[in-house]
Design a protein around this motif. Structure first.
Motif, PDB file in Angstrom:
ATOM      1  N   HIS A 122      20.641  30.129  53.844  1.00  0.00           N
ATOM      2  CA  HIS A 122      21.808  30.993  53.691  1.00  0.00           C
ATOM      3  C   HIS A 122      22.400  30.816  52.294  1.00  0.00           C
ATOM      4  N   ALA A 123      22.900  31.932  51.741  1.00  0.00           N
ATOM      5  CA  ALA A 123      23.431  31.919  50.378  1.00  0.00           C
ATOM      6  C   ALA A 123      24.790  32.593  50.333  1.00  0.00           C
ATOM      7  N   CYS A 124      25.572  32.241  49.337  1.00  0.00           N
ATOM      8  CA  CYS A 124      26.846  32.912  49.099  1.00  0.00           C
ATOM      9  C   CYS A 124      26.579  34.350  48.675  1.00  0.00           C
ATOM     10  N   TYR A 125      27.422  35.255  49.131  1.00  0.00           N
ATOM     11  CA  TYR A 125      27.228  36.679  48.839  1.00  0.00           C
ATOM     12  C   TYR A 125      27.288  36.953  47.340  1.00  0.00           C
ATOM     13  N   TYR A 126      28.037  36.128  46.608  1.00  0.00           N
ATOM     14  CA  TYR A 126      28.190  36.328  45.166  1.00  0.00           C
ATOM     15  C   TYR A 126      27.344  35.346  44.347  1.00  0.00           C
ATOM     16  N   ASP A 127      26.317  34.785  44.961  1.00  0.00           N
ATOM     17  CA  ASP A 127      25.322  33.948  44.268  1.00  0.00           C
ATOM     18  C   ASP A 127      25.919  32.670  43.680  1.00  0.00           C
ATOM     19  N   CYS A 128      26.979  32.170  44.285  1.00  0.00           N
ATOM     20  CA  CYS A 128      27.607  30.956  43.754  1.00  0.00           C
ATOM     21  C   CYS A 128      26.862  29.689  44.157  1.00  0.00           C
ATOM     22  N   ALA A 129      26.382  29.639  45.394  1.00  0.00           N
ATOM     23  CA  ALA A 129      25.771  28.412  45.916  1.00  0.00           C
ATOM     24  C   ALA A 129      24.953  28.741  47.158  1.00  0.00           C
ATOM     25  N   GLU A 134      23.329  19.273  51.979  1.00  0.00           N
ATOM     26  CA  GLU A 134      24.654  18.710  52.234  1.00  0.00           C
ATOM     27  C   GLU A 134      25.700  19.776  52.577  1.00  0.00           C
ATOM     28  N   HIS A 135      25.418  21.063  52.227  1.00  0.00           N
ATOM     29  CA  HIS A 135      26.369  22.145  52.522  1.00  0.00           C
ATOM     30  C   HIS A 135      25.877  23.042  53.657  1.00  0.00           C
ATOM     31  N   GLU A 136      24.894  22.585  54.400  1.00  0.00           N
ATOM     32  CA  GLU A 136      24.241  23.432  55.389  1.00  0.00           C
ATOM     33  C   GLU A 136      25.177  23.873  56.517  1.00  0.00           C
ATOM     34  N   LYS A 137      26.146  23.052  56.875  1.00  0.00           N
ATOM     35  CA  LYS A 137      27.012  23.358  58.022  1.00  0.00           C
ATOM     36  C   LYS A 137      28.350  23.985  57.634  1.00  0.00           C
TER      37      LYS A 137
END
Length: 546
Positions: A122-129, A134-137
């Protein structure tokens, strides 16, 4: 993926039942043989669809059927539901018992067991991250605080993701290269079979960059099975309606261990990332490269245990990306180097030669035909006056107080343009040599539209020099033919260092001749990049492998 899977039917090996003792992999090379686990893993994929069919010429394995089905699904834009209904109908039609998969989900499960699956990240809609590791949840982007899922009125409905990156792991595909004795042999070609001629380059292994890499990392170079990769990235519109703006980007890897007639072919082009749209990632492409970079680091530092069918042993295979291949805009995004200033020249990257060739052909043909995209514009003529050059081509003020544009010798007049386009429309090419270019010629409109890169490649090198000869004066015709010959020589399958040195000198003279003919507006950065292509050929080898 099971390390002991070593039978690959597409390389001429038959499926056979093998029995043996299981043995764990170690860091050292050791003798090993396939065991019963391999049979259990692939029997569902390689079993025959219909057990009642005794005709050997019509036998279909489950895997071959699934591959053909998915290929048709993609090419015909079929939905998952349509495929599910087709599979139900097929299962009823085939004599019982049969092994036709029950659903499209079951097809994907079989492919995933063989290491042919992918990971949804999964990705941020604005391509930030990325919502990764570690950010999976997390439910919101750490940078812009945008929600991970689309807003929904019904809380019980399944959450819908806003943007998903598809990542195809690299390790299983590198392992499969060595699980066929024929492919394993080819993976050593650059060391065992390549003709080592100092003055001739036929393969990237003949290049300066490859040899320097071997000197810097002798441990990596010691085992010819370690994989050298090239990385390419570009954007495309996945929809048939090109008027719909959508840019999806892909990242592809090429194994350069293989012979030159194989390393760039479709079966060995490893799609690793599908970056979703609707907009291009731009300079944020490095965000999406993170999973691939992590895997490449692992392959460089620790490698991955792989079964070698040729030597009947396991070994630790390592991999390294030795260069990238991009067109000029993508090069700026991938490298982070500005391509819009005086320091725009490329560093440590390979430019896509066919992209440059297409752009130069487009500039040239539009100027010759004097279309709306011509570089011979009113502003270009004003530049001549500002620079105080070519008085005969400068704009003149007529008696009606309007600017007249004197005709240029490098532009076709209406009758010449019509004659050239009719001739171009009449050309017939051998099947598979080029597309139907005649469909792109608009005689009445006086232009050529919608040409693909390969079409421009053929026209630039083989057709244009013949077509313009009778319409242009010799002093204009000759430099264009020399430019055409330049692309012919640099795109040759075999190049010599002496020829490249000579061509590097000639390229400067060709551009100088063209500067005497065309206005300064003609010389956009793409035209200038021809100077760098010769140096890249010396560093990285023949263009056909890049």
């Amino acid at each position: 993926m099971d390390m002991n899977y070593d039978t690959w039917i597409y390389h001429g090996e038959r499926i056979h039942q093998v029995q043996g003792q299981t043995s764990g992999f170690t860091n050292d090379e050791q003798t090993s043989s396939p065991n019963g686990n391999m049979v259990n893993m692939i029997e569902d994929a390689f079993q025959i669809l219909d057990d009642n069919d005794n005709d050997q010429d019509t036998l279909w394995s489950v895997l071959s059927y699934i591959v053909e089905l998915i290929h048709n699904k993609v090419t015909n834009y079929m939905t998952d539901r349509v495929v599910d209904k087709m599979l139900v109908m097929m299962k009823k039609m085939c004599p019982q018992p049969n092994h036709v998969p029950k659903s499209f989900y079951e097809c994907k499960k079989i492919l995933r067991c063989l290491g042919l699956g992918y990971e949804n990240i999964h990705a941020c809609y604005y391509d930030c991250a990325l919502f990764y590791k570690e950010h999976e949840k997390k439910d919101r982007c750490l940078v812009c605080n945008e929600p991970r899922y689309k807003a929904s009125v019904c809380e019980q409905r399944k959450k819908v993701l806003r943007k998903v990156l598809q990542y195809f792991p690299l390790k299983p595909r590198l392992q499969r290269l060595f699980m066929s004795r024929h492919m394993s042999k080819d993976m050593r070609w650059h060391k065992d079979k390549r003709v080592n001629d100092v003055n001739t380059m036929r393969h990237p292994a003949d290049s300066i960059a490859w040899k320097k890499f071997d000197k810097i990392y002798p441990d990596f170079a010691r085992d010819p099975r370690n994989v050298r990769l090239g990385l390419a990235t570009d954007g495309f519109n996945p929809f048939s309606d090109m008027s719909k703006p959508y840019s999806m980007w892909l990242v592809v890897l090429f194994p350069y261990n293989l012979p030159p007639w194989k390393c760039m072919k479709k079966p060995f082009s490893f799609l690793t990332l599908l970056i979703p749209g609707p907009n291009a990632p731009g300079n944020e492409i490095d965000i999406y490269l993170r999973p691939l970079i992590n895997e490449l680091k692992e392959l460089w530092e620790s490698g991955v245990q792989t079964y070698d069918k040729m030597d009947v042993c396991t070994f630790n295979v390592h991999a390294a990306v030795i260069w990238t291949i991009n067109d000029f805009p993508a090069y700026g995004n991938l490298s982070g180097w500005s391509t819009h200033s005086k320091l725009a020249c490329p560093i440590r990257h390979n430019l896509d030669v066919m992209h440059i060739e297409k752009n130069i052909f487009d500039i040239l043909i539009e100027t010759l035909l004097n279309t709306e995209k011509s570089k011979d514009t009113l502003k270009a003529r004003m530049d001549l006056k500002d620079m105080n050059i070519r008085e005969s081509l400068q704009l003149e003020l007529n008696e009606n107080n309007k600017l007249d544009k004197p005709p240029a010798q490098y532009v076709f007049n209406p009758s010449e343009r019509k004659d050239f386009l009719q001739w171009l429309q009449s050309i017939k090419f051998p099947d598979g040599y080029a597309s139907s270019i005649s469909q792109n010629v608009r005689v009445n409109e006086g232009k050529v539209m919608g040409l693909k890169s390969h079409d421009c490649h053929v026209l630039m090198q083989r057709v244009l020099p013949v077509g313009i000869r009778k319409h242009l004066k010799r002093q204009i015709y000759v430099p264009i033919v020399e430019l055409s010959n330049f692309f012919q020589q640099i795109c040759a399958k075999t190049v010599t260092v002496a020829d490249l040195d000579k061509l590097e000198e000639d390229t400067v003279l060709i551009l100088c001749k063209l500067e005497k003919i065309f206005p300064p507006a003609f010389f956009v950065p793409m035209v200038h990049l021809t100077v760098h292509l010769l140096r890249e050929a010396k560093l990285a080898g023949p263009v056909g492998c890049r």
